[in-house]
Motif scaffolding. Structure first.
Motif, PDB file in Angstrom:
ATOM      1  N   GLN A 175       7.920 -10.429  28.305  1.00  0.00           N
ATOM      2  CA  GLN A 175       6.781 -11.342  28.288  1.00  0.00           C
ATOM      3  C   GLN A 175       7.260 -12.718  27.861  1.00  0.00           C
ATOM      4  OE1 GLN A 175       3.472  -9.873  25.992  1.00  0.00           O
ATOM      5  NE2 GLN A 175       2.453 -11.859  25.881  1.00  0.00           N
ATOM      6  N   CYS A 176       6.620 -13.753  28.392  1.00  0.00           N
ATOM      7  CA  CYS A 176       6.898 -15.121  27.959  1.00  0.00           C
ATOM      8  C   CYS A 176       5.609 -15.924  28.092  1.00  0.00           C
ATOM      9  CB  CYS A 176       8.002 -15.750  28.809  1.00  0.00           C
ATOM     10  SG  CYS A 176       8.412 -17.449  28.324  1.00  0.00           S
ATOM     11  N   ARG A 177       5.334 -16.736  27.100  1.00  0.00           N
ATOM     12  CA  ARG A 177       4.138 -17.572  27.161  1.00  0.00           C
ATOM     13  C   ARG A 177       4.379 -18.854  26.375  1.00  0.00           C
ATOM     14  NH1 ARG A 177       0.873 -13.092  23.802  1.00  0.00           N
ATOM     15  NH2 ARG A 177       1.912 -13.322  21.814  1.00  0.00           N
ATOM     16  N   PRO A 178       3.624 -19.909  26.672  1.00  0.00           N
ATOM     17  CA  PRO A 178       3.743 -21.137  25.900  1.00  0.00           C
ATOM     18  C   PRO A 178       3.372 -20.874  24.440  1.00  0.00           C
ATOM     19  CG  PRO A 178       2.484 -21.514  27.915  1.00  0.00           C
ATOM     20  CD  PRO A 178       2.631 -20.035  27.766  1.00  0.00           C
ATOM     21  N   LEU A 179       4.105 -21.486  23.539  1.00  0.00           N
ATOM     22  CA  LEU A 179       3.868 -21.331  22.105  1.00  0.00           C
ATOM     23  C   LEU A 179       3.210 -22.581  21.570  1.00  0.00           C
ATOM     24  CD1 LEU A 179       4.323 -19.838  19.362  1.00  0.00           C
ATOM     25  CD2 LEU A 179       6.539 -21.006  19.251  1.00  0.00           C
ATOM     26  N   ASP A 185      -2.122 -15.851  28.075  1.00  0.00           N
ATOM     27  CA  ASP A 185      -0.772 -16.434  28.049  1.00  0.00           C
ATOM     28  C   ASP A 185      -0.719 -17.817  28.688  1.00  0.00           C
ATOM     29  OD1 ASP A 185      -0.114 -14.093  26.865  1.00  0.00           O
ATOM     30  OD2 ASP A 185       1.478 -13.546  28.227  1.00  0.00           O
ATOM     31  N   GLY A 186      -1.817 -18.569  28.583  1.00  0.00           N
ATOM     32  CA  GLY A 186      -1.834 -19.925  29.117  1.00  0.00           C
ATOM     33  C   GLY A 186      -1.451 -20.944  28.054  1.00  0.00           C
ATOM     34  N   PHE A 187      -1.355 -22.205  28.454  1.00  0.00           N
ATOM     35  CA  PHE A 187      -1.031 -23.273  27.511  1.00  0.00           C
ATOM     36  C   PHE A 187      -2.199 -23.462  26.542  1.00  0.00           C
ATOM     37  CE2 PHE A 187       2.035 -24.052  30.776  1.00  0.00           C
ATOM     38  CZ  PHE A 187       3.120 -24.620  30.126  1.00  0.00           C
ATOM     39  N   GLY A 188      -1.922 -23.231  25.261  1.00  0.00           N
ATOM     40  CA  GLY A 188      -2.937 -23.387  24.220  1.00  0.00           C
ATOM     41  C   GLY A 188      -3.822 -22.174  24.024  1.00  0.00           C
ATOM     42  N   LYS A 232      -0.145 -12.636  31.981  1.00  0.00           N
ATOM     43  CA  LYS A 232       1.004 -11.944  31.377  1.00  0.00           C
ATOM     44  C   LYS A 232       2.028 -11.572  32.438  1.00  0.00           C
ATOM     45  CE  LYS A 232       0.191  -9.513  27.807  1.00  0.00           C
ATOM     46  NZ  LYS A 232      -0.408  -8.490  26.944  1.00  0.00           N
ATOM     47  N   ALA A 233       1.559 -11.050  33.567  1.00  0.00           N
ATOM     48  CA  ALA A 233       2.486 -10.688  34.647  1.00  0.00           C
ATOM     49  C   ALA A 233       3.158 -11.933  35.222  1.00  0.00           C
ATOM     50  CB  ALA A 233       1.733  -9.940  35.747  1.00  0.00           C
ATOM     51  N   CYS A 234       2.388 -13.012  35.413  1.00  0.00           N
ATOM     52  CA  CYS A 234       2.976 -14.255  35.923  1.00  0.00           C
ATOM     53  C   CYS A 234       4.044 -14.783  34.976  1.00  0.00           C
ATOM     54  CB  CYS A 234       1.894 -15.319  36.109  1.00  0.00           C
ATOM     55  SG  CYS A 234       0.872 -15.095  37.566  1.00  0.00           S
ATOM     56  N   THR A 264      12.885 -25.357  28.051  1.00  0.00           N
ATOM     57  CA  THR A 264      13.150 -26.439  29.003  1.00  0.00           C
ATOM     58  C   THR A 264      12.345 -26.243  30.285  1.00  0.00           C
ATOM     59  OG1 THR A 264      15.393 -26.721  28.121  1.00  0.00           O
ATOM     60  CG2 THR A 264      14.951 -27.621  30.316  1.00  0.00           C
ATOM     61  N   GLY A 265      12.338 -25.016  30.781  1.00  0.00           N
ATOM     62  CA  GLY A 265      11.608 -24.728  32.011  1.00  0.00           C
ATOM     63  C   GLY A 265      10.113 -24.914  31.872  1.00  0.00           C
ATOM     64  N   TYR A 266       9.568 -24.494  30.741  1.00  0.00           N
ATOM     65  CA  TYR A 266       8.128 -24.622  30.500  1.00  0.00           C
ATOM     66  C   TYR A 266       7.743 -26.037  30.072  1.00  0.00           C
ATOM     67  CZ  TYR A 266       6.479 -19.757  30.796  1.00  0.00           C
ATOM     68  OH  TYR A 266       6.080 -18.516  31.232  1.00  0.00           O
ATOM     69  N   GLY A 267       8.724 -26.809  29.575  1.00  0.00           N
ATOM     70  CA  GLY A 267       8.393 -28.117  29.018  1.00  0.00           C
ATOM     71  C   GLY A 267       7.567 -27.998  27.760  1.00  0.00           C
ATOM     72  N   ASN A 268       7.757 -26.885  27.045  1.00  0.00           N
ATOM     73  CA  ASN A 268       6.933 -26.575  25.881  1.00  0.00           C
ATOM     74  C   ASN A 268       7.624 -25.440  25.124  1.00  0.00           C
ATOM     75  OD1 ASN A 268       3.897 -27.007  24.904  1.00  0.00           O
ATOM     76  ND2 ASN A 268       4.337 -24.836  24.669  1.00  0.00           N
ATOM     77  N   PRO A 269       7.529 -25.388  23.791  1.00  0.00           N
ATOM     78  CA  PRO A 269       8.053 -24.212  23.092  1.00  0.00           C
ATOM     79  C   PRO A 269       7.433 -22.933  23.632  1.00  0.00           C
ATOM     80  CG  PRO A 269       7.539 -25.939  21.521  1.00  0.00           C
ATOM     81  CD  PRO A 269       7.002 -26.399  22.845  1.00  0.00           C
ATOM     82  N   VAL A 270       8.176 -21.828  23.562  1.00  0.00           N
ATOM     83  CA  VAL A 270       7.703 -20.551  24.101  1.00  0.00           C
ATOM     84  C   VAL A 270       7.903 -19.445  23.080  1.00  0.00           C
ATOM     85  CG1 VAL A 270       8.233 -21.191  26.490  1.00  0.00           C
ATOM     86  CG2 VAL A 270       9.951 -19.972  25.134  1.00  0.00           C
ATOM     87  N   ASP A 271       7.160 -18.362  23.269  1.00  0.00           N
ATOM     88  CA  ASP A 271       7.508 -17.122  22.573  1.00  0.00           C
ATOM     89  C   ASP A 271       7.644 -16.009  23.597  1.00  0.00           C
ATOM     90  OD1 ASP A 271       5.159 -14.985  22.156  1.00  0.00           O
ATOM     91  OD2 ASP A 271       4.223 -16.959  22.079  1.00  0.00           O
TER      92      ASP A 271
END
Length: 570
Positions: free
Chosen positions: A365-369, A113-116, A10-12, A339-346
């Motif tokens: 907060q930001c994480r892959p969606l 908050d990782g991918f998937g 979450k912090a990352c 764009t930065g994540y290369g994946n939808p985010v929330d």
């Protein structure tokens, strides 16, 4: 940094997202609020476990047989421990830095908050009003950190890890401590608005909306109301290609399906609490009301007919959403992060406003969606009326589906409504028993429930946890006018993200044009198997119906947002 180790997902995610926005959107820097954060390293978690004699319990909990059995013992050990003196000294230094400003203690595990693997809502976040002498503030803060540590042993978190193939992974809990973003209004502390945002919206509640434009779920006050499903409260849903548009046309409906209670920090009572809008209104400046609230002129006119003159407000955020600078920034921010994540985010965010109309956004907060596997388009069959269980349009979320259904589980709305309020959680427990009964059977199960699934208020729906419904392949919320139940397709709630990650179809059977057909008693000629599955709950047999079926399928066209459940004629 307090202690050593990693700072967690979450912090990352928060730091990475902020750097992306600063780098790729420099023109908005005057509209971004700087964070003020401390990080308790993951090594402190290990030190705490060892120091408080919980290490052997942790070893036992990580075995197959002890995974759930030893969890409660470890949870209690984590709640009852003490921190090393050197760590407590750093805690005190941090609290002296924050002064008596409110802070929030947030989980930031290494897996979070990782991918998937979003872990949405699985671990605790605890608000600390942070008032009183240093001893009182230290006690409250240490208790908050312990609650975050103990939440690693919550049954929903354990089941989530197991279902995501993470049960064997070493879950280390770091902690993110942030100054709460907001301002003082009387004795209350709160941001003007807060919420969650999505760079891709799986909920097209109007046919011509663009899912890739992004979507916000926005509330007045602290953002907890944006992710929790509570009594009487409806966040404002905003599709960012048409931010001012709402699916409601009548003022009375806009008022009814709005937010009625606000989450705040009451500084005089030194606690996080929920207050009604009427309680908050006397301390709000007029410019704040003008930006976030609307008048219910119809209700005001009715009162005037009786000689009563007063303002009646409801939360809509309409004037804020009419601010193209704000909505344009949110849309661009979500696109930039995707764009930065290369994946939808929330994301999670707060917004603070000024009397002059300026605003600042705090990206929390930001994480892959996870938005599900691309399923393409499903061709829906042409079924005769007598072969349709339900058919819905513009009221479902998820990818295209063509799936056989083997078991139908229905919660009968009227019987559930009439069931004793204090015992309604028994219905949720029984659904969990049915879920576990069919676990490993390979049978696809569909569940229909009155009102909101996973609500914390049993009068609004069935208060299941995700662990109770994780084995179903499809879930529908159902309107029932006899008992007053109303679904809320809750895009953005923690429950919704669980359903998406598990690729569970999620729909709502409304009592309007979105439901072309719904035959509630379609399967009642079959044997109700609930009594065999749960023989110790005979009082629930009229509430929960379980039918094993043949030749029943669920077809979903995710592109057209059209779903049919029924059987093809032989």
């Amino acid at each position: 940094m307090i202690g050593s180790g990693a700072i967690g997902g979450k912090a990352c995610g928060m730091l990475l997202a902020r750097k992306m926005v600063d780098t790729m959107m420099p023109e908005y820097q005057m509209h971004t609020e700087q964070h003020d954060s401390f990080y308790i390293g993951s090594d402190v978690f290990y030190t705490y476990i060892v120091m408080n004699g919980c290490w052997m319990t942790r070893i036992r909990q990580r075995t197959e047989e002890g995974y759930l059995e030893a969890a409660e013992e470890l949870k209690q050990g984590l709640l009852g421990g003490v921190f090393p003196a050197n760590i407590r000294e750093q805690f005190q230094n941090m609290l002296e830095y924050f002064g008596q400003n409110p802070i929030i203690v947030r989980s930031s595990s290494l897996l979070e908050d990782g991918f998937g693997n979003a872990f949405a809502g699985k671990y605790e976040s605890v608000f600390c009003p942070n008032r009183g002498d240093i001893r009182e503030r230290m006690e409250a803060f240490e208790c908050a950190v312990k609650q975050v540590y103990a939440s690693t042993m919550d049954p929903s978190a354990l089941e989530y890890r197991r279902r995501r193939g993470l049960a064997k992974k070493d879950e280390q809990m770091a902690v993110l401590v942030q100054r709460v973003s907001g301002s003082y209004y009387g004795n209350y502390y709160l941001p003007c608005v807060a919420g969650v945002g999505y760079s891709y919206s799986a909920y097209k509640w109007m046919p011509d909306m663009d899912p890739s434009a992004g979507m916000l779920r926005i509330v007045m006050g602290l953002g907890t109301k944006a992710v929790d499903r509570t009594e009487h409260d409806y966040p404002r849903l905003v599709n960012l290609d048409r931010p001012e548009v709402t699916m409601l046309t009548r003022v009375a409906d806009k008022h009814r399906f709005s937010q009625h209670r606000i989450d705040v920090i009451d500084m005089s009572a030194n606690e996080f609490k929920e207050v009604t809008l009427d309680q908050l209104l006397p301390v709000l400046p007029q410019w704040y009301k003008n930006t976030v609230l609307e008048h219910d002129y119809e209700a005001e006119d009715r009162l005037r007919e009786y000689g009563r003159y007063r303002d009646i407000y409801f939360v809509s955020c309409q004037r804020l959403l009419a601010n193209r600078k704000f909505t344009g920034m949110m849309k661009e921010m979500l696109h930039c992060l995707q764009t930065g994540y290369g994946n939808p985010v929330d994301i999670e965010y707060t917004v603070n406003l000024t009397q002059g109309g300026d605003f600042v956004v705090n990206l929390l907060q930001c994480r892959p969606l996870y938005v599900g596997q691309e399923g393409g388009k499903t061709t829906l069959p042409q079924l005769s009326q007598e072969n349709i269980f339900f058919e819905i349009i513009d009221s479902s979320m998820g990818q295209s589906v063509d799936k056989k259904i083997d078991v139908i589980v229905q919660v009968e709305p009227k019987a559930y409504y009439e069931f004793e309020h204090a015992r309604k959680p028994l219905v949720a427990e029984a659904i969990g028993m049915v879920n576990r009964y069919y676990s490993g059977s390979g049978k696809n199960r569909l569940l229909t429930v009155p009102g909101r699934i996973g609500t914390s208020s049993p009068e609004l729906g069935v208060p299941v946890r995700f662990v109770d419904i994780c084995g179903f392949c499809a879930i529908c919320e159902v309107t029932d006018t006899r008992a007053g139940y109303m679904p809320e397709l809750s895009y953005g709630s923690h429950m919704f993200q669980d359903l998406v990650e598990a690729e569970i179809f999620y729909g709502a059977i409304f009592g309007d044009r979105r439901t072309k057909c719904y035959e509630r008693d379609y399967f009642t000629d079959r044997e109700n198997l609930f009594g065999k599955i749960c023989p110790n709950s005979p009082e629930l047999k009229e509430i929960i119906r379980v039918y094993e079926v043949e030749d029943v399928k669920l077809w979903v066209d995710g592109v057209k947002n059209h779903a049919i459940c029924g059987r093809k004629a032989k």
